[in-house]
Design a protein around this motif. Structure first.
Motif, PDB file in Angstrom:
ATOM      1  N   SER A  18      44.519  28.539  44.545  1.00 61.72           N
ATOM      2  CA  SER A  18      45.058  29.729  44.396  1.00 61.72           C
ATOM      3  C   SER A  18      45.155  30.707  45.600  1.00 61.72           C
ATOM      4  N   SER A  21      44.940  37.054  46.584  1.00 65.77           N
ATOM      5  CA  SER A  21      45.692  38.158  45.861  1.00 65.77           C
ATOM      6  C   SER A  21      45.554  37.726  44.349  1.00 65.77           C
ATOM      7  N   ARG A  22      45.937  36.444  43.999  1.00 62.09           N
ATOM      8  CA  ARG A  22      46.076  36.054  42.665  1.00 62.09           C
ATOM      9  C   ARG A  22      44.464  35.894  42.098  1.00 62.09           C
ATOM     10  N   ARG A  24      41.951  38.199  42.978  1.00 56.69           N
ATOM     11  CA  ARG A  24      41.685  39.455  42.844  1.00 56.69           C
ATOM     12  C   ARG A  24      42.555  39.942  41.555  1.00 56.69           C
ATOM     13  N   ARG A  25      43.868  39.582  41.226  1.00 50.79           N
ATOM     14  CA  ARG A  25      44.407  39.905  40.076  1.00 50.79           C
ATOM     15  C   ARG A  25      43.782  39.548  38.853  1.00 50.79           C
ATOM     16  N   LEU A  26      43.391  38.269  38.675  1.00 51.32           N
ATOM     17  CA  LEU A  26      42.546  37.842  37.739  1.00 51.32           C
ATOM     18  C   LEU A  26      41.316  38.529  37.239  1.00 51.32           C
ATOM     19  N   GLU A  28      41.189  41.998  38.396  1.00 52.74           N
ATOM     20  CA  GLU A  28      41.689  43.323  37.861  1.00 52.74           C
ATOM     21  C   GLU A  28      42.206  43.167  36.354  1.00 52.74           C
ATOM     22  N   ASP A  29      42.590  42.165  35.954  1.00 54.15           N
ATOM     23  CA  ASP A  29      42.919  42.078  34.418  1.00 54.15           C
ATOM     24  C   ASP A  29      42.093  41.537  33.590  1.00 54.15           C
ATOM     25  N   THR A  31      40.805  38.723  33.328  1.00 54.87           N
ATOM     26  CA  THR A  31      40.586  37.384  33.151  1.00 54.87           C
ATOM     27  C   THR A  31      39.305  36.731  33.394  1.00 54.87           C
TER      28      THR A  31
END
Length: 110
Positions: A18, A21-22, A24-26, A28-29, A31
């Motif tokens: 990955s 940024s992907r 970090r998004r995992l 943040e949300d 996951t």
């Protein structure tokens, strides 16, 4: 808790094929759950399976957040043995005991 293997964001980028940024998004949300260890954002490897983040983790993480737990508290609770479960909650999740883990987590609301 220290005997677990921890992965940094660069480790996760490689493991998940990955981007930073992907990853970090995992986080943040919710996951994936992460905490800072020695100043470095890290995720316990046990929060992943061969496909990626454990599917059961996100719902449990959201439930813990709704119960007043911050990320560090959630990670710690998942990794430390729980008397009512007889094992660490993450190990109970891995054993297919999702409903039981979530019942215990719900009872912890503060």
């Amino acid at each position: 808790m220290n005997e677990r293997t921890w992965l940094t964001v660069p480790d996760l980028v490689e493991r998940l094929d990955s981007t930073p940024s992907r990853v970090r998004r995992l986080i943040e949300d919710r996951t994936l759950l992460a905490m800072r260890r020695d100043g470095v954002l890290s995720v316990p490897e046990v929060f992943l399976d061969d496909e990626g983040p454990l599917p059961e983790l996100r719902g449990t993480a959201i439930l813990l957040s709704d119960s007043g737990f911050d990320n560090d508290e959630s990670v710690t609770w998942l990794l430390e043995p729980d008397d009512s479960l007889g094992v660490a909650p993450i190990d109970a999740l891995l054993a297919g005991r999702k409903a039981e883990v979530r019942r215990v987590a719900q009872a912890l609301a503060f």
